[in-house]
Design a protein around this motif. Structure first.
Motif, short mmCIF file in Angstrom:
data_model
loop_
_atom_site.label_atom_id
_atom_site.label_comp_id
_atom_site.label_asym_id
_atom_site.label_seq_id
_atom_site.Cartn_x
_atom_site.Cartn_y
_atom_site.Cartn_z
N GLN A 1 0.82 -1.21 0.00
CA GLN A 1 0.00 0.00 0.00
C GLN A 1 0.86 1.26 0.00
O GLN A 1 0.47 2.28 -0.57
N ALA A 2 2.01 1.19 0.63
CA ALA A 2 2.91 2.35 0.67
C ALA A 2 3.67 2.52 -0.65
O ALA A 2 4.32 3.53 -0.85
N GLY A 3 3.58 1.53 -1.54
CA GLY A 3 4.21 1.64 -2.85
C GLY A 3 5.63 1.11 -2.92
O GLY A 3 6.34 1.37 -3.89
N TYR A 4 6.05 0.31 -1.94
CA TYR A 4 7.43 -0.16 -1.89
C TYR A 4 7.63 -1.56 -2.48
O TYR A 4 8.75 -1.92 -2.82
N ILE A 5 6.57 -2.34 -2.57
CA ILE A 5 6.68 -3.69 -3.12
C ILE A 5 5.52 -3.98 -4.05
O ILE A 5 4.48 -3.32 -3.99
N ARG A 6 5.71 -5.00 -4.90
CA ARG A 6 4.65 -5.58 -5.73
C ARG A 6 4.54 -7.05 -5.32
O ARG A 6 5.55 -7.74 -5.23
N TYR A 7 3.32 -7.48 -5.09
CA TYR A 7 3.14 -8.90 -4.83
C TYR A 7 1.67 -9.27 -4.87
O TYR A 7 0.80 -8.44 -4.68
N ASP A 8 1.43 -10.53 -5.16
CA ASP A 8 0.12 -11.14 -5.02
C ASP A 8 0.27 -12.21 -3.97
O ASP A 8 1.32 -12.87 -3.90
N SER A 9 -0.75 -12.41 -3.18
CA SER A 9 -0.68 -13.43 -2.13
C SER A 9 -0.15 -14.74 -2.70
O SER A 9 -0.58 -15.18 -3.77
N TYR A 10 0.76 -15.35 -1.98
CA TYR A 10 1.36 -16.64 -2.31
C TYR A 10 2.24 -16.62 -3.55
O TYR A 10 2.65 -17.66 -4.04
N LYS A 11 2.53 -15.43 -4.09
CA LYS A 11 3.41 -15.35 -5.25
C LYS A 11 4.67 -14.60 -4.86
O LYS A 11 4.90 -14.29 -3.71
#
Length: 138
Positions: free
Chosen positions: A49-59
């Motif tokens: 939410q802060a814009g520091y990472i990209r991810y999808d749950s379990y990925k």
């Protein structure tokens, strides 16, 4: 930087993700730090939410450009603080531990002041100190 990273745990997570250039799975983070996956998921959600990472749950989890910039600062801050402690007489190991305990409390303006007082060092026991052009004029 859009969000505030104010906990040692989030700082450790960002540094760990940064050390894995090809990305990391949330489960690997939980295993590495010996904590529950739900704790990791909550922190990853906040970092996303802060814009520091990209991810999808379990990925896979990856740093964004803002996350890479922040992590470079976090590493610089840690190394400058640990160098300050070693110059004050602490062992390299103890300096690193103490730096990790307080680093989330020390703002950039103070890190830049410490950097200047140390002569804009290029190395600490735990690694190379990346110079900040706004501080070091590089």
């Amino acid at each position: 930087m859009t969000g505030r990273i104010d906990t040692p745990q989030k700082i450790r997570f960002l540094k760990f993700i940064h050390s894995r250039e090809s990305g990391v799975k949330p489960g690997e983070i939980a295993q590495n730090f010996g904590i529950r996956a739900s704790t990791v998921t909550r922190s990853l959600h906040e970092l996303g939410q802060a814009g520091y990472i990209r991810y999808d749950s379990y990925k896979m989890v990856f740093l964004t450009d803002a996350g890479k910039d922040l992590t470079r600062f976090l590493q610089r801050r840690h190394r400058i603080l640990s160098l300050m402690f070693t110059r004050a007489g602490l062992s390299e190991h103890d300096a690193c531990i103490q730096a990790e305990k307080i680093e989330h409390l020390v703002p950039k303006v103070h890190i830049d002041q410490i950097c200047r007082s140390l002569g804009h060092p290029s190395r600490a026991a735990c690694g190379v100190i990346d110079h900040d052009p706004l501080c070091c004029g590089v």
